[in-house]
Design an enzyme around this catalytic site. Structure first.
Site, PDB file in Angstrom:
ATOM      1  N   HIS A 366       0.831  -1.205   0.000  1.00  0.00           N
ATOM      2  CA  HIS A 366       0.000   0.000   0.000  1.00  0.00           C
ATOM      3  C   HIS A 366       0.867   1.257   0.000  1.00  0.00           C
ATOM      4  O   HIS A 366       0.567   2.243  -0.662  1.00  0.00           O
ATOM      5  CB  HIS A 366      -0.905   0.011   1.219  1.00  0.00           C
ATOM      6  CG  HIS A 366      -1.752  -1.206   1.313  1.00  0.00           C
ATOM      7  ND1 HIS A 366      -2.504  -1.519   2.415  1.00  0.00           N
ATOM      8  CD2 HIS A 366      -1.962  -2.202   0.434  1.00  0.00           C
ATOM      9  CE1 HIS A 366      -3.126  -2.658   2.204  1.00  0.00           C
ATOM     10  NE2 HIS A 366      -2.819  -3.090   1.010  1.00  0.00           N
ATOM     11  N   ARG A 473      -7.156   5.001 -10.528  1.00  0.00           N
ATOM     12  CA  ARG A 473      -7.216   3.830  -9.640  1.00  0.00           C
ATOM     13  C   ARG A 473      -8.019   4.228  -8.401  1.00  0.00           C
ATOM     14  O   ARG A 473      -7.610   5.134  -7.669  1.00  0.00           O
ATOM     15  CB  ARG A 473      -5.806   3.409  -9.217  1.00  0.00           C
ATOM     16  CG  ARG A 473      -4.925   2.860 -10.347  1.00  0.00           C
ATOM     17  CD  ARG A 473      -3.545   2.491  -9.774  1.00  0.00           C
ATOM     18  NE  ARG A 473      -2.774   1.626 -10.645  1.00  0.00           N
ATOM     19  CZ  ARG A 473      -1.767   2.043 -11.404  1.00  0.00           C
ATOM     20  NH1 ARG A 473      -1.432   3.313 -11.433  1.00  0.00           N
ATOM     21  NH2 ARG A 473      -1.087   1.182 -12.143  1.00  0.00           N
ATOM     22  N   ARG A 509     -11.483   3.335 -12.854  1.00  0.00           N
ATOM     23  CA  ARG A 509     -11.449   1.878 -12.765  1.00  0.00           C
ATOM     24  C   ARG A 509     -12.133   1.476 -11.460  1.00  0.00           C
ATOM     25  O   ARG A 509     -11.834   2.046 -10.404  1.00  0.00           O
ATOM     26  CB  ARG A 509      -9.991   1.405 -12.747  1.00  0.00           C
ATOM     27  CG  ARG A 509      -9.884  -0.075 -12.456  1.00  0.00           C
ATOM     28  CD  ARG A 509      -8.472  -0.559 -12.591  1.00  0.00           C
ATOM     29  NE  ARG A 509      -7.687  -0.282 -11.406  1.00  0.00           N
ATOM     30  CZ  ARG A 509      -6.403  -0.617 -11.293  1.00  0.00           C
ATOM     31  NH1 ARG A 509      -5.779  -1.193 -12.304  1.00  0.00           N
ATOM     32  NH2 ARG A 509      -5.737  -0.358 -10.199  1.00  0.00           N
ATOM     33  N   GLU A 608      -5.984  -7.600 -18.964  1.00  0.00           N
ATOM     34  CA  GLU A 608      -4.820  -7.883 -18.115  1.00  0.00           C
ATOM     35  C   GLU A 608      -4.496  -9.369 -18.074  1.00  0.00           C
ATOM     36  O   GLU A 608      -3.556  -9.779 -17.419  1.00  0.00           O
ATOM     37  CB  GLU A 608      -5.078  -7.395 -16.686  1.00  0.00           C
ATOM     38  CG  GLU A 608      -5.475  -5.939 -16.609  1.00  0.00           C
ATOM     39  CD  GLU A 608      -5.536  -5.423 -15.190  1.00  0.00           C
ATOM     40  OE1 GLU A 608      -4.493  -5.015 -14.669  1.00  0.00           O
ATOM     41  OE2 GLU A 608      -6.631  -5.442 -14.590  1.00  0.00           O
ATOM     42  N   ASP A 632       0.012  -6.221 -15.267  1.00  0.00           N
ATOM     43  CA  ASP A 632      -0.499  -7.566 -15.038  1.00  0.00           C
ATOM     44  C   ASP A 632      -0.358  -8.430 -16.278  1.00  0.00           C
ATOM     45  O   ASP A 632       0.059  -9.584 -16.197  1.00  0.00           O
ATOM     46  CB  ASP A 632      -1.972  -7.504 -14.600  1.00  0.00           C
ATOM     47  CG  ASP A 632      -2.074  -7.322 -13.090  1.00  0.00           C
ATOM     48  OD1 ASP A 632      -1.417  -8.080 -12.363  1.00  0.00           O
ATOM     49  OD2 ASP A 632      -2.794  -6.413 -12.647  1.00  0.00           O
ATOM     50  N   ARG A 642       5.222 -10.078 -11.018  1.00  0.00           N
ATOM     51  CA  ARG A 642       5.697  -8.702 -11.103  1.00  0.00           C
ATOM     52  C   ARG A 642       6.291  -8.217  -9.786  1.00  0.00           C
ATOM     53  O   ARG A 642       6.935  -7.172  -9.732  1.00  0.00           O
ATOM     54  CB  ARG A 642       4.556  -7.768 -11.546  1.00  0.00           C
ATOM     55  CG  ARG A 642       3.455  -7.611 -10.514  1.00  0.00           C
ATOM     56  CD  ARG A 642       2.212  -6.978 -11.109  1.00  0.00           C
ATOM     57  NE  ARG A 642       2.077  -5.567 -10.786  1.00  0.00           N
ATOM     58  CZ  ARG A 642       0.956  -4.860 -10.956  1.00  0.00           C
ATOM     59  NH1 ARG A 642      -0.118  -5.427 -11.479  1.00  0.00           N
ATOM     60  NH2 ARG A 642       0.899  -3.604 -10.643  1.00  0.00           N
ATOM     61  N   CYS A 679      -2.215   1.181 -20.528  1.00  0.00           N
ATOM     62  CA  CYS A 679      -2.052   2.016 -19.317  1.00  0.00           C
ATOM     63  C   CYS A 679      -1.101   1.428 -18.280  1.00  0.00           C
ATOM     64  O   CYS A 679      -1.044   1.914 -17.168  1.00  0.00           O
ATOM     65  CB  CYS A 679      -3.398   2.313 -18.675  1.00  0.00           C
ATOM     66  SG  CYS A 679      -4.186   0.855 -17.965  1.00  0.00           S
TER      67      CYS A 679
HETATM   68  C1  PEP Z   1      -1.764  -2.918 -14.845  1.00  0.00           C
HETATM   69  O1  PEP Z   1      -1.874  -4.063 -14.396  1.00  0.00           O
HETATM   70  O2  PEP Z   1      -1.043  -2.635 -15.825  1.00  0.00           O
HETATM   71  C2  PEP Z   1      -2.456  -1.794 -14.203  1.00  0.00           C
HETATM   72  C3  PEP Z   1      -2.456  -0.596 -14.731  1.00  0.00           C
HETATM   73  O3  PEP Z   1      -3.065  -2.054 -13.042  1.00  0.00           O
HETATM   74  P1  PEP Z   1      -2.318  -2.148 -11.630  1.00  0.00           P
HETATM   75  O4  PEP Z   1      -0.884  -1.779 -11.825  1.00  0.00           O
HETATM   76  O5  PEP Z   1      -3.047  -1.226 -10.727  1.00  0.00           O
HETATM   77  O6  PEP Z   1      -2.517  -3.609 -11.301  1.00  0.00           O
HETATM   78 MG    MG Z   2      -3.498  -4.501 -13.035  1.00  0.00          MG
END
Ligand code: PEP
Ligand code: MG
Length: 752
Positions: A366, A473, A509, A608, A632, A642, A679
């Site tokens: 977080h 987000r 989102r 994703e 993702d 990741r 994105c």
């Molecule tokens: C992603 O997965 O690329 C994304 C933008 O979402 P997050 O990084 O919040 O999982």
């Molecule tokens: Mg994501």
């Protein structure tokens, strides 16, 4: 020889204090101390070993071993009995040292003559500074009283070392450790560079007098502080909205349990009985907790020990008369240094910080999400930083390289400032491009949007020249509270976001929680593989109450204005259909209630998971738009976590197989007329952005600070040439297009 039947550690401590108060150099003091301890414990030998470098211990004073061996005998941590103590932070008590595992014969000390051995770590707040040893010729086991007395003395030695009591010619200069440059390489939490001064989240308490003559007074101080601590925990528990702390309710319940733990209090009282000041009694417990923490692998138990450790910190602050860290004055150039920090606490410091360095933390924590939202450099896993750093120390944070320089040498600082200046110069050049389009030399225009997560991000919108917010987000508002946010509060926030975006579109989102993002007020699921688990839209569909509430808040916040809603982590078309139905129902409900809803509500999905790229034509037609969540998508495409440093950099976003896959997605979207954007973080890296444009993306969404560099590059390239370079690399059987694109830019005079 008569042994010390019952050692009175209080008498010993008093004598120790008097010795320390005498004038003289550090070595003299150490020599007196070993004599005094040998005398008090009726030991034939007493020796102090101190840590020299990270992995070496040096015999710094001895009574009973050969004097010539002082400053010559050195042991590696882990080596010999002394090294084992330093490594494990556990005492060793044996009647037959030569037969004990790890014993190492050191001829220069004459050690073979001694059979019994008792050694304890000299540690402060979990950091082993050295080892204190007594030995006897005859075989005997030392009593619990003696072990305790030696531990108490070791505590005082550690405190005195911290105060610089042993600094002097020829002696170990422990305190000088806090003056030397310190360099650490951690992991990237958030990119960017910053220079500033250390602001410790939990300032260290300096105990000026670790030995006390008046246990009654120390008792009273300890109990007053514990009382106040218990009140504080109760107040936190009673607070509905924990603005000043990110602790979750179950954490607070554990805090309360620990704060009332009789054993904990009794052990601290016993330390006071033996002659320690209240602060040192707390620290002694804390050291034991930290030593246990380092041995426990179970994450849950570690967390609980963490709570206990935090509680000790609070108690120390109360004893030192300090209030919570967040109420402190924050200097202009503060770089926060902490072991770990909750999202709400970090938000409290907010944009006043220039950077953050954490000893723990994770890429998806977080705190990392907040640092990303605040766009301040963050380095995580910076080992030992909280022990090395002191308030006000100069510090350089390089979030691009994941390195931290504490108290840097002039040369390092100069090189670093050059880098900052160069980046600032580049930012100025980017500012000049703000109102120019991202049009390539061969006339293709890219639409660049920004990613956001806080209301505080919105002022960046006009400044960075983004065409809108491509990804908002929404989880931060959920993560920083102790209870589910209220619909009206969310609606007000979404309204403010839209107000400040003005005519520019914002894509919201819906809540993306689960995996690493666990809400304080939701039951934690023990999942073997959270990234593949119950997260994002899966949670939303299984617990539709929160999703409905959020959709209502979005519709009310929009209040008749056009709205874009996007579902995260859709793996199958049916999930999107179900989510879409929820939105449609809520629209109908709002209209039935007479509330305004724009006819222009667009509903999209994040792509994703690779599976969605192969969804039916119907899905592509139903979705109003798609956005590729590359963070993702890449981890699932390459099956590389990741958040796992061992693999997360292993696969290149410019891999030709990945680019080919992305090209296929663009083609499918084009075939159905579905607008698509990218994105993930990679969109903000100029070379990657160029490659995505070359495979057909026309909309990219990124951190505000990336828009300038990406636009600057796009405006100077010929997209057909970039496409040609990728094609050529593919034709030659290359794995990645990176060298080909770098060569292309090199020919154009770019340095990437
Ligand atoms: C992603 O997965 O690329 C994304 C933008 O979402 P997050 O990084 O919040 O999982
Ligand atoms: Mg994501």
């Amino acid at each position: 020889m008569p042994y010390s039947e019952a050692v009175d550690s209080r008498v010993l401590l008093r004598r120790l204090r008097d010795t320390l108060a005498e004038s003289g150099g550090g070595q003299e003091r150490l020599d007196s101390i070993v004599r005094l301890i040998a005398d008090g414990l009726v030991a034939d030998v007493c020796s102090v070993y101190l840590r020299r470098e990270e992995n070496w211990l040096e015999l710094c004073a001895t009574f009973g071993l050969k004097a010539e061996s002082v400053h010559l005998t050195r042991l590696k941590v882990g080596q010999g009995l002394v090294g084992r103590i330093a490594d494990s932070a556990e005492p060793i008590n044996t009647r037959d040292a030569p037969a004990t595992r790890g014993f190492r014969y050191m001829p220069e000390t004459g050690e073979e003559l001694f059979s019994s051995f008792l050694g304890v770590p000299i540690q402060r707040l979990g950091e082993v500074l050295g080892v204190l040893v007594v030995q006897n010729r005859e075989a005997r086991e030392y009593t619990d009283d003696e072990i305790y007395a030696l531990e108490v003395i070791a505590m005082v030695l550690a405190e005195m070392a911290e105060l610089g009591a042993f600094v002097g010619p020829g002696a170990m200069e422990i305190a000088a450790q806090h003056k030397l440059p310190f360099f650490v390489r951690g992991l990237v939490g958030q990119e960017g560079v910053a220079e500033g001064r250390v602001l410790l989240h939990e300032p260290q308490i300096v105990v000026s007098n670790p030995v006390s003559d008046d246990p009654t007074r120390e008792y009273a101080r300890l109990h007053a502080a514990i009382e106040r601590l218990r009140e504080e925990v109760d107040e936190m528990l009673a607070a509905d909205y924990l603005t000043k702390s990110g602790e979750h309710r179950d954490v607070l319940q554990a805090y309360r349990m620990f704060a009332h733990d009789k054993g904990w209090v009794r052990r601290m009282e016993a330390s006071i009985d033996s002659g320690l000041a209240a602060e040192v009694a707390v620290e002694k417990e804390q050291s034991a907790t930290r030593a246990r923490m380092s041995r426990i692998a179970d994450p849950y138990l570690r967390e609980r020990l963490h709570d206990l450790d935090d509680l000790s910190n609070r108690l120390l602050r109360l004893l030192g008369g300090m209030d919570a860290a967040a109420g402190r004055e924050i200097p202009d150039d503060a770089i926060l240094v902490a072991r770990n920090i909750g999202p709400a606490e970090l938000l409290d410091y907010g944009r006043k910080l220039k950077g953050v360095v954490l000893e723990e933390g994770s890429v998806g924590s977080h705190a990392a999400i907040v640092a990303r939202a605040l766009a301040i450099p963050l380095v995580i896993h910076a080992e030992r930083i909280t022990r090395e750093a002191q308030n006000g120390d100069p510090i350089l944070v390089d979030g691009d390289q994941a390195v931290v320089h504490l108290r840097p040498e002039d040369g390092v600082a100069r090189a670093f400032r050059d880098k900052i200046e160069m980046l600032a110069g580049a930012q100025q050049a980017y500012a000049a491009l703000r109102d120019r389009p991202a049009t390539t030399r061969d006339g293709v225009t890219l639409q660049l949007y920004m990613n956001a997560g806080l209301m505080a991000d919105l002022p960046s919108l006009p400044k960075c020249g983004a065409l809108g917010v491509g990804l908002f987000r929404t989880e931060l508002q959920f993560l920083i509270r102790s209870t589910v946010p209220k619909r009206a509060d969310l609606a007000a926030l979404y309204a403010r976001v839209l107000d400040s975006a003005g005519e520019k579109p914002v894509t919201f989102r819906t809540l993306d929680i689960g995996s690493d993002k666990v809400l304080p007020y939701m039951k934690r699921q023990d999942e073997p593989n959270p990234a593949l688990g119950w997260r994002a839209i899966r949670v939303g569909l299984d617990r539709p109450g929160i999703m409905r509430m959020q959709v209502q808040a979005l519709l009310r916040g929009a209040h008749g204005r056009p709205l874009r809603i996007m579902f995260p982590f859709v793996a199958e078309a049916v999930e999107f259909e179900l989510g879409r139905e929820i939105v449609m129902k809520e629209i109908a409900r709002e209209l039935a209630l007479g509330r305004p809803v724009s006819a222009d509500v667009k509903i999209g999905a994040m792509l994703e998971t690779p599976s969605l790229a192969f969804a039916s034509a119907r899905f592509f037609e139903m979705a109003d738009f798609l956005s590729v969540g590359g963070n993702d998508l890449k981890q699932f495409f390459f099956a590389a976590d990741r958040e796992n440093e061992l693999v997360r950099r292993r696969y290149d976003a410019l891999s030709l197989s990945y680019l080919g896959f992305l090209e296929g997605i663009v083609a499918r979207c084009a075939g159905h007329g579905t607008p698509v954007s990218f994105c993930g973080e990679d969109a903000g890296r100029p070379l990657e952005a160029l490659a995505f444009a070359a495979v057909g993306f026309r909309q990219l969404s990124m951190r505000p600070a990336s828009i300038g560099p990406v636009k600057a590059l796009l405006r100077q390239v010929d997209l057909a040439e970039a496409r040609g370079a990728i094609e050529a690399a593919r034709f030659e059987g290359a794995t990645t297009a990176r060298p080909a694109l770098e060569a292309l830019l090199g020919r154009m005079g770019f340095v990437v």
